[in-house]
Design a protein around this motif. Structure first.
Motif, PDB file in Angstrom:
ATOM      1  N   TYR A 119      17.700  21.768  17.147  1.00  0.00           N
ATOM      2  CA  TYR A 119      19.139  22.019  17.130  1.00  0.00           C
ATOM      3  C   TYR A 119      19.507  22.870  18.339  1.00  0.00           C
ATOM      4  N   TYR A 120      20.527  22.418  19.068  1.00  0.00           N
ATOM      5  CA  TYR A 120      20.990  23.128  20.260  1.00  0.00           C
ATOM      6  C   TYR A 120      22.453  23.528  20.092  1.00  0.00           C
ATOM      7  N   LEU A 121      22.784  24.633  20.703  1.00  0.00           N
ATOM      8  CA  LEU A 121      24.141  25.169  20.690  1.00  0.00           C
ATOM      9  C   LEU A 121      24.799  24.848  22.023  1.00  0.00           C
ATOM     10  N   LEU A 122      25.893  24.095  21.987  1.00  0.00           N
ATOM     11  CA  LEU A 122      26.550  23.614  23.198  1.00  0.00           C
ATOM     12  C   LEU A 122      27.959  24.166  23.309  1.00  0.00           C
ATOM     13  N   ARG A 123      28.365  24.486  24.519  1.00  0.00           N
ATOM     14  CA  ARG A 123      29.768  24.784  24.816  1.00  0.00           C
ATOM     15  C   ARG A 123      29.957  24.616  26.319  1.00  0.00           C
ATOM     16  N   SER A 124      31.191  24.370  26.705  1.00  0.00           N
ATOM     17  CA  SER A 124      31.471  24.216  28.131  1.00  0.00           C
ATOM     18  C   SER A 124      31.472  25.596  28.788  1.00  0.00           C
ATOM     19  N   PRO A 125      31.201  25.666  30.095  1.00  0.00           N
ATOM     20  CA  PRO A 125      31.251  26.960  30.783  1.00  0.00           C
ATOM     21  C   PRO A 125      32.603  27.650  30.641  1.00  0.00           C
ATOM     22  N   LEU A 126      33.701  26.862  30.614  1.00  0.00           N
ATOM     23  CA  LEU A 126      35.017  27.473  30.453  1.00  0.00           C
ATOM     24  C   LEU A 126      35.194  28.066  29.067  1.00  0.00           C
ATOM     25  N   ALA A 127      34.738  27.348  28.025  1.00  0.00           N
ATOM     26  CA  ALA A 127      34.852  27.875  26.663  1.00  0.00           C
ATOM     27  C   ALA A 127      34.071  29.172  26.519  1.00  0.00           C
ATOM     28  N   GLU A 128      32.933  29.264  27.195  1.00  0.00           N
ATOM     29  CA  GLU A 128      32.088  30.449  27.098  1.00  0.00           C
ATOM     30  C   GLU A 128      32.802  31.701  27.614  1.00  0.00           C
ATOM     31  N   THR A 129      33.812  31.542  28.466  1.00  0.00           N
ATOM     32  CA  THR A 129      34.533  32.705  28.987  1.00  0.00           C
ATOM     33  C   THR A 129      35.470  33.318  27.955  1.00  0.00           C
ATOM     34  N   ARG A 130      35.761  32.596  26.869  1.00  0.00           N
ATOM     35  CA  ARG A 130      36.627  33.150  25.812  1.00  0.00           C
ATOM     36  C   ARG A 130      35.828  34.139  24.969  1.00  0.00           C
ATOM     37  N   PRO A 131      36.310  35.374  24.794  1.00  0.00           N
ATOM     38  CA  PRO A 131      35.535  36.394  24.056  1.00  0.00           C
ATOM     39  C   PRO A 131      35.146  35.965  22.647  1.00  0.00           C
ATOM     40  N   MET A 132      36.051  35.291  21.914  1.00  0.00           N
ATOM     41  CA  MET A 132      35.734  34.909  20.546  1.00  0.00           C
ATOM     42  C   MET A 132      34.661  33.817  20.499  1.00  0.00           C
ATOM     43  N   VAL A 133      34.704  32.893  21.448  1.00  0.00           N
ATOM     44  CA  VAL A 133      33.665  31.853  21.507  1.00  0.00           C
ATOM     45  C   VAL A 133      32.318  32.504  21.814  1.00  0.00           C
ATOM     46  N   HIS A 134      32.303  33.411  22.779  1.00  0.00           N
ATOM     47  CA  HIS A 134      31.057  34.093  23.141  1.00  0.00           C
ATOM     48  C   HIS A 134      30.519  34.882  21.944  1.00  0.00           C
ATOM     49  N   ALA A 135      31.390  35.585  21.235  1.00  0.00           N
ATOM     50  CA  ALA A 135      30.954  36.373  20.084  1.00  0.00           C
ATOM     51  C   ALA A 135      30.401  35.477  18.981  1.00  0.00           C
ATOM     52  N   PHE A 136      31.060  34.350  18.734  1.00  0.00           N
ATOM     53  CA  PHE A 136      30.592  33.425  17.708  1.00  0.00           C
ATOM     54  C   PHE A 136      29.217  32.860  18.061  1.00  0.00           C
ATOM     55  N   CYS A 137      29.011  32.476  19.310  1.00  0.00           N
ATOM     56  CA  CYS A 137      27.720  31.926  19.727  1.00  0.00           C
ATOM     57  C   CYS A 137      26.614  32.967  19.624  1.00  0.00           C
ATOM     58  N   GLU A 138      26.899  34.197  20.014  1.00  0.00           N
ATOM     59  CA  GLU A 138      25.907  35.253  19.891  1.00  0.00           C
ATOM     60  C   GLU A 138      25.542  35.479  18.431  1.00  0.00           C
ATOM     61  N   TRP A 139      26.536  35.417  17.540  1.00  0.00           N
ATOM     62  CA  TRP A 139      26.278  35.574  16.104  1.00  0.00           C
ATOM     63  C   TRP A 139      25.413  34.426  15.580  1.00  0.00           C
ATOM     64  N   LEU A 140      25.723  33.184  15.976  1.00  0.00           N
ATOM     65  CA  LEU A 140      24.931  32.037  15.538  1.00  0.00           C
ATOM     66  C   LEU A 140      23.468  32.181  15.950  1.00  0.00           C
ATOM     67  N   ILE A 141      23.234  32.539  17.197  1.00  0.00           N
ATOM     68  CA  ILE A 141      21.871  32.683  17.700  1.00  0.00           C
ATOM     69  C   ILE A 141      21.129  33.769  16.931  1.00  0.00           C
ATOM     70  N   MET A 200      27.717  27.175   6.160  1.00  0.00           N
ATOM     71  CA  MET A 200      28.656  27.661   5.149  1.00  0.00           C
ATOM     72  C   MET A 200      28.170  28.916   4.419  1.00  0.00           C
ATOM     73  N   PRO A 201      26.901  28.983   3.992  1.00  0.00           N
ATOM     74  CA  PRO A 201      26.473  30.191   3.273  1.00  0.00           C
ATOM     75  C   PRO A 201      26.512  31.466   4.111  1.00  0.00           C
ATOM     76  N   ARG A 202      26.657  31.345   5.423  1.00  0.00           N
ATOM     77  CA  ARG A 202      26.619  32.508   6.301  1.00  0.00           C
ATOM     78  C   ARG A 202      27.999  32.978   6.754  1.00  0.00           C
ATOM     79  N   LEU A 203      29.035  32.253   6.372  1.00  0.00           N
ATOM     80  CA  LEU A 203      30.366  32.576   6.894  1.00  0.00           C
ATOM     81  C   LEU A 203      30.880  33.925   6.400  1.00  0.00           C
TER      82      LEU A 203
END
Length: 313
Positions: A275-297, A110-113
Motif C-alpha cells: 500500500y502506497y500513499l499518493l498525493r500531488s506535489p501541489l497538494a502536499e503544500t497544503r498544511p492539512m494534507v501534509h498533517a493528514f499524511c503524516e498521521w497516516l504514516i 474507519m476505526p482510526r478516525l
C-alpha cells in the motif's frame, strides 16, 4: 502582455477526442453529443489553420499535426486543472479528500478516525471508497491510498504498509475444528474466497497460499466455501464462523487485537504489492494534507511495531 489563446472549450473537446480516438466517447466523458465535440474540433482547426483529425467513413483518426498537438496539450491541461483545483480549495483549506479501496476504508481507516479527530480537530475528512484509478486533480482528490508496485510518476509517494497473508477464522470455529492442526488439514473445512478489489498480477489466493505451505490445492479439492465480492465481506463471514479466510495484515490487525479473528498457523506469505500513499506535489503544500499524511504514516508504523513483529514469517 496580451495572449492570443484558442477557445478553452474547443481545447477541452479536442483533448478528450484525441485521448479516446473518437468523438462519441469524448462526448460521453464531457456529457455532450458527438456532434458538439465535432463542432468544437472544427472550431479549433479553423483557429489553428491546420487539420487535427482526418475524417473517415467510419470515425476519425489524428493527423500528424493532431498527434503532436495532443501530446503537448494533455500535460498543459492537467497542470491547469491541478493549479485551478488548488486555487479553488484555498477557501476550504480544512477539507482533505482521501480515496482507498472499500476493504481498507472499512477495516483499517474507519476505526482510526477518532484518533485523527483527537489529533487534528480542525481537519475535515472526506472519504471516497473506490477501487478504480483516479486523476487526483480532475476528481478533486487530495490523497490516494493504492495497492500496487510503487511506480506513480509525478506523485509524491510514501510506502504505507506491506501485505502479509495469514489464514484466519473465528475463535469458535477454531475451537470446534478438532481435525485442524496443520495447513493440509484446511482441505477438510470451508475455505472462504474473495474477489480482489484491485486486479494486479500475483494476487495471493488460496492456491498460492497453500502452495507456499507445501499443500496442493486446485480449487476443487476440499470443501467449497462461499465467495464474496469484497475482502471485508469475506472477513465478516470468517468472523461469524462460516469458514477460514486468508487476508492481508492491514485488514485483520484490529480483528486479531479484538479477538474477532484468530490466526490458525504461524505461517504467513508476503504479497507482491504494497500500500502506497499518493498525493500531488501541489497538494502536499497544503498544511492539512501534509498533517493528514503524516498521521497516516504514523498510524501504519504503530500497527507494524505493535502487532506484526510477534508473527514474523
Amino acid at each position: 502582455m496580451s495572449r492570443h489563446l484558442p477557445p478553452l472549450a474547443a481545447l477541452h473537446a479536442f483533448e478528450a477526442a484525441a485521448r479516446h480516438e473518437g468523438f462519441q466517447r469524448a462526448g460521453e466523458e464531457l456529457h455532450v453529443s458527438a456532434g458538439a465535440i465535432g463542432h468544437h474540433v472544427k472550431q479549433l482547426e479553423s483557429w489553428l489553420g491546420v487539420a487535427l483529425f482526418q475524417r473517415l467513413p467510419r470515425g476519425v483518426v489524428l493527423t500528424g499535426a493532431g498527434q503532436r498537438y495532443a501530446a503537448t496539450l494533455g500535460p498543459i491541461l492537467n497542470q491547469l486543472a491541478d493549479v485551478s483545483e488548488q486555487a479553488r480549495r484555498q477557501g476550504d483549506d480544512k477539507v482533505v479528500t482521501v480515496t482507498a479501496t472499500s476493504s481498507l476504508v472499512s477495516r483499517w481507516l474507519m476505526p482510526r478516525l477518532g484518533r485523527l479527530r483527537d489529533r487534528h480537530p480542525q481537519l475535515e475528512l472526506r472519504v471516497l471508497a473506490s477501487m478504480h484509478p483516479v486523476d487526483l486533480a480532475r476528481d478533486g482528490v487530495d490523497v490516494a491510498i493504492r495497492l500496487g508496485p510503487g511506480r506513480y510518476p509525478g506523485m509524491k509517494v510514501d510506502l504505507l504498509m506491506e501485505e502479509w497473508f495469514s489464514a484466519v477464522c473465528s475463535p469458535g470455529f477454531r475451537d470446534n475444528a478438532a481435525m485442524l492442526r496443520q495447513p493440509s488439514d484446511l482441505l477438510r473445512y470451508p475455505l472462504l474466497h474473495d474477489e480482489p478489489e484491485v486486479h494486479l498480477p500475483g494476487v495471493i489466493d488460496w492456491a498460492r497460499w497453500l502452495h507456499s505451505c507445501g499443500v496442493h490445492y486446485s480449487g476443487s479439492s476440499g470443501n467449497s466455501g462461499a465467495r464474496f465480492s469484497h475482502t471485508y465481506l469475506c472477513l465478516d463471514a470468517a468472523a461469524s464462523g462460516q469458514g477460514v479466510a486468508i487476508a492481508a495484515s492491514p485488514l485483520i490487525g484490529d480483528d486479531l487485537r479484538a479477538g474477532r479473528l484468530v490466526r490458525l498457523f504461524e505461517h504467513r506469505l508476503r504479497g507482491p504489492h504494497c500500500y502506497y500513499l499518493l498525493r500531488s506535489p501541489l497538494a502536499e503544500t497544503r498544511p492539512m494534507v501534509h498533517a493528514f499524511c503524516e498521521w497516516l504514516i504514523a498510524e501504519a508504523r504503530a500497527d507494524q511495531e505493535a502487532l506484526w513483529p510477534a508473527v514474523a514469517p
